[in-house]
Design an enzyme around this catalytic site. Structure first.
Site, PDB file in Angstrom:
ATOM      1  N   GLU A  31       0.920  -1.240   0.019  1.00  0.00           N
ATOM      2  CA  GLU A  31      -0.015  -0.041   0.046  1.00  0.00           C
ATOM      3  C   GLU A  31       0.923   1.318  -0.095  1.00  0.00           C
ATOM      4  O   GLU A  31       0.305   2.364  -0.307  1.00  0.00           O
ATOM      5  CB  GLU A  31      -0.984   0.157   1.113  1.00  0.00           C
ATOM      6  CG  GLU A  31      -2.015  -1.045   1.046  1.00  0.00           C
ATOM      7  CD  GLU A  31      -2.953  -0.854  -0.205  1.00  0.00           C
ATOM      8  OE1 GLU A  31      -3.400   0.431  -0.431  1.00  0.00           O
ATOM      9  OE2 GLU A  31      -3.270  -1.576  -0.929  1.00  0.00           O
ATOM     10  N   SER A 316     -40.776 -31.272 -13.408  1.00  0.00           N
ATOM     11  CA  SER A 316     -41.664 -32.204 -12.869  1.00  0.00           C
ATOM     12  C   SER A 316     -41.802 -32.485 -11.355  1.00  0.00           C
ATOM     13  O   SER A 316     -42.875 -32.835 -10.873  1.00  0.00           O
ATOM     14  CB  SER A 316     -41.344 -33.516 -13.514  1.00  0.00           C
ATOM     15  OG  SER A 316     -41.506 -33.697 -14.927  1.00  0.00           O
TER      16      SER A 316
END
Ligand code: ZN
Length: 623
Positions: A31, A316
Site C-alpha cells: 500500500e 416435474s
C-alpha cells in the site's frame, strides 16, 4: 446445536508490538512502501496520480498513502472527486503532525477493511488473519501476510476465497516489492513464492452450516422482536442436526464431483463461482424442523443460498401439486388422455411431449404421475382448470408468481426450493403444511423460554388426500422415474418425484418417508445445461444422503388414515375389476366417496362385443 448471539461486527484489536515486522512490511509493500519516509503525502505518488487523472479526466489511481486512506476511512465519504481529494490531503498532513508514524500505522492496521463475510465487515489485520487463515497475526507465514497485505487494494477482487488465481498474482507482486526493498532475503522470497494459497475456510472462522446460520439469523428477526434480540445472554437452540448436515454436505460434494467427471464444462476451472452447483434441504415433515441446509457447494466462494433465495423452475417436481388440486374429482384410477395434442394460447401453439414417445394413449392418474407423463398431466390440469391448480398451489404458500398457462402443470413457473420442500411436507404430514423452522426456542439469561410471534400451520389437504399422493409417489419410486433408487441401495419404502427442466437446466429429486424429507437440486447458477436428468444427477445424491443417516428413518410406511378404501380395479377402464375376465386387475386405494361404482365393461362376457363395436367406431373415425 446451540448458537450464541448474533454476530454482526467483530473486531480483534492487536497492538503493533504483536505484529511481526514482515507482516507490517507486507502491508507497506502493498500500500505505501515509502510510509516511513514521507510526511503523510507521497509527492511521487501524488504526481503519478495527478498525471493519470489529467489523462483520464477522473480519479483513476489512488496515489493514497496509508495516512490518507485512514483519513478517508474515518472522516470522509468515499466519493471520488477532486475536492474530496484536497480535503483528504489536508487532513492527512494534520494527522501526521498530531501523531507519530507508528501510531498511525497501528490505527490503520486495526481499522482498514479486509473484505466481507455476508453482513459482516472484516476490519483490521487481527480479524483478517482469523478470517482468511484461522490464526492469530503472529502465527501468519510470510506468504499469508503477503496475501493479506495484497488484498487491501480490492479485498473482494483479491480474496483467496473468491479469486484464488488473482490472489496468487497479487501475492507475488507484494513479495517482489518486499524483496526489492530488502525487507526479505531472496531465500525467504523463494520459499514464500512457492507456498500454496490455502485459506482456512469460513468454518475455521467459527461457523458450521453457514447457510443455515444465515437463514436462522433472518428467521430470528421474523419470529422475535428486535428488543428481545437486543437483550444480552440469549441462548438459541436450533433445529439443525449436525450428523444430517454433515451427511448432506458430503453427499452433495461427492455427487457434484461425480457429475463433473462425467460432463466436464468447457470453461471449468476458470472461475470458481461458475462451478456446477447444488443444494440440499432436509426437514422433519410433521414439525417443519430444518435438520440440514446446504445452500450451495462452497460458502467461501458464494454465500447465495440456493435453498432459501434461488428461484428455479421446478419442472416435474411441481406435478404432485397438480394432482393434489385434482383430488376432489379424480382418483388414482381415473383415466387421462396421454395422446399428444396441440394447445392454442394467445395466437401461439404449444405441443407438450412425453420424454418417451412409446407411451400408452390412455393412462391412469397413478401411471401418469409415476412415469411423469407430460401429456397426461397437462390433460389433467386442463380438465380441472388452470385457475384451480394455481389456487391450490397458493394454499401451499408458494410465494412466487404462478402463471395460469398450460405449461404451469409441467413446472414452468419458478419457485423457491425451500417453499417446494415445505409443500411436500404436507404430503408427508397428513396434509398439514408446517412452518419451516430453524430454531426450537430462545431462552433468556435466566433460562426462561421467550415467546415468539405466531406461526401458521395449515391443513392444505385431507389426511386421505395426502395419503393418496404419497401412495402414487411411492409407485414413482418403485416402478416409475425414481426406480433407480433400489439399485442405489435404498430398499425401504420412499415417496418421491424426480424433475428435469427444459434443456436440462435443473435436476431435482424430492423424496420422503414419514420421518424425513429431503430435497436435492443440481444446476448452474447461470442456467447452463447440466446435461443430466433428475434421476441421474439428483437421485444418487439423495440416496447417498439417506444411506448415511439410517438412524433418522424407521423404514416404516405411512399409516392408512380413516376413509381410505382398497378396491380391485381394471386399469384399462379405471372401473371395478370383474371377478374373472380382466387381464391385469390391481388393488387401488380410494377416498371413500371416490370408489368406482361401475364394473369393467371391456372384458368378461360383454368385453369382446364392446371391443368389436369400438373397432367399428374407429373405422369410421379414420380421416
Ligand atoms: Zn377390465
Amino acid at each position: 446445536m446451540r448458537f450464541f448471539g448474533l454476530e454482526r461486527e467483530q473486531r480483534k484489536l492487536v497492538s503493533i508490538k504483536q505484529i511481526p515486522p514482515f507482516v507490517v512490511h507486507a502491508v507497506l509493500a502493498a500500500e505505501d512502501a515509502r510510509f516511513f519516509q514521507h510526511h503523510g503525502l507521497d509527492p511521487k505518488g501524488i504526481f503519478r496520480a495527478l498525471y493519470t487523472n489529467l489523462r483520464y479526466g477522473t480519479i483513476r489511481q489512488g496515489g493514497s498513502t496509508i495516512t490518507q486512506q485512514l483519513v478517508k476511512n474515518y472522516f470522509l465519504s468515499s466519493e471520488r472527486t477532486f475536492s474530496r481529494k484536497i480535503q483528504e490531503i489536508f487532513l492527512a498532513i494534520t494527522m501526521e503532525v498530531l501523531y507519530e508514524k507508528k501510531d498511525i500505522l497501528e490505527i490503520y492496521l486495526n481499522e482498514i477493511y479486509f473484505g466481507q463475510k455476508d453482513s459482516i465487515a472484516i476490519n483490521g489485520i487481527g480479524e483478517a488473519a482469523l478470517f482468511y487463515y484461522g490464526k492469530e497475526v503472529h502465527h501468519l507465514t510470510l506468504a499469508e501476510a503477503a496475501t493479506i497485505g495484497g488484498l487491501i487494494r480490492a479485498p473482494n477482487l483479491y480474496s483467496p476465497y473468491i479469486n484464488p488465481s488473482r490472489a496468487m498474482v497479487r501475492r507475488s507482486a507484494v513479495l517482489q516489492s518486499m524483496l526489492r526493498r530488502g525487507w526479505i532475503t531472496s531465500e525467504e522470497f523463494n520459499n514464500a513464492i512457492t507456498d500454496p494459497l490455502e485459506p482456512a475456510g469460513y468454518t475455521a472462522y467459527g461457523r458450521k452450516a453457514p447457510y443455515f446460520i444465515d437463514y436462522l439469523t433472518k428467521q430470528l428477526e421474523t419470529l422475535y422482536s428486535s428488543e428481545t434480540l437486543a437483550s444480552l445472554g440469549l441462548s438459541i437452540y436450533t433445529t439443525l442436526n449436525s450428523q444430517v448436515q454433515i451427511a448432506a454436505e458430503q453427499a452433495l460434494e461427492k455427487g457434484l464431483s461425480r457429475l463433473e467427471t462425467r460432463h466436464p464444462r468447457a470453461d471449468d476451472g476458470v472461475d470458481p463461482t461458475q462451478r456446477l452447483q447444488g443444494a440440499i434441504l432436509v426437514m422433519q415433515p410433521k414439525t417443519g424442523y430444518i435438520l440440514a441446509m446446504v445452500g450451495g457447494r462452497n460458502y467461501n466462494q458464494s454465500q447465495f443460498n440456493r435453498i432459501a433465495q434461488a428461484r428455479r423452475q421446478p419442472g416435474s417436481v411441481f406435478k404432485p401439486l397438480v394432482y393434489a388440486a385434482a383430488m376432489k374429482s379424480f382418483s388414482p384410477a381415473s383415466l387421462l388422455s396421454n395422446q399428444p395434442r396441440t394447445y392454442h394460447l394467445d395466437g401461439k401453439t404449444w405441443n407438450p411431449r412425453n420424454a418417451q414417445t412409446d407411451e400408452k394413449e390412455i393412462v391412469t392418474m397413478r401411471e401418469a404421475l409415476a412415469h411423469s407423463l407430460n401429456v397426461a398431466t397437462v390433460d389433467l390440469a386442463m380438465q380441472i382448470g388452470l385457475e384451480t391448480v394455481v389456487a391450490k398451489a397458493k394454499t401451499f404458500r408458494l410465494s412466487t408468481p404462478l402463471t395460469p398457462f398450460p405449461s404451469l402443470a409441467l413446472g414452468s413457473s419458478e419457485v423457491l426450493p425451500l417453499e417446494l420442500a415445505r409443500a411436500y411436507c404436507a404430503f408427508a404430514a397428513d396434509g398439514l403444511l408446517p412452518y419451516p423452522l430453524s430454531l426450537h426456542e430462545v431462552l433468556d439469561e435466566e433460562g426462561n423460554i421467550l415467546e415468539r410471534r405466531h406461526m401458521t400451520i395449515e391443513q392444505v389437504l385431507s389426511p386421505g388426500e395426502a395419503f393418496l399422493i404419497s401412495s402414487m409417489l411411492r409407485t414413482a419410486v418403485e416402478t416409475g422415474t425414481g426406480r433407480d433408487l433400489k439399485d442405489l441401495g435404498v430398499l425401504f419404502p420412499v415417496a418421491g418425484k424426480t424433475g428435469t427442466t427444459n434443456d436440462f437446466k435443473d435436476a431435482w429429486f424430492v423424496g420422503y418417508t414419514p420421518d424425513i424429507l429431503a430435497l436435492v437440486w443440481v444446476g448452474y447458477d447461470d442456467g447452463t445445461p447440466i446435461n443430466a436428468s433428475g434421476a441421474s444427477a439428483a437421485l444418487p445424491i439423495w440416496a447417498d444422503l439417506v444411506k448415511a443417516i439410517p438412524q433418522y428413518h424407521s423404514g416404516q410406511w405411512f399409516r392408512r388414515p380413516p376413509g381410505i378404501i382398497t378396491c380391485r380395479i381394471c386399469p384399462e377402464t379405471g372401473k371395478k375389476a370383474l371377478r374373472f375376465g380382466c387381464p391385469n386387475p390391481v388393488d387401488e386405494v380410494f377416498l371413500e366417496e371416490m370408489v368406482p361404482q361401475e364394473t369393467c365393461d371391456r372384458h368378461g362376457k360383454f368385453g369382446p362385443f364392446n371391443k368389436f363395436m369400438e373397432s367399428i367406431k374407429d373405422l369410421f373415425n379414420e380421416p
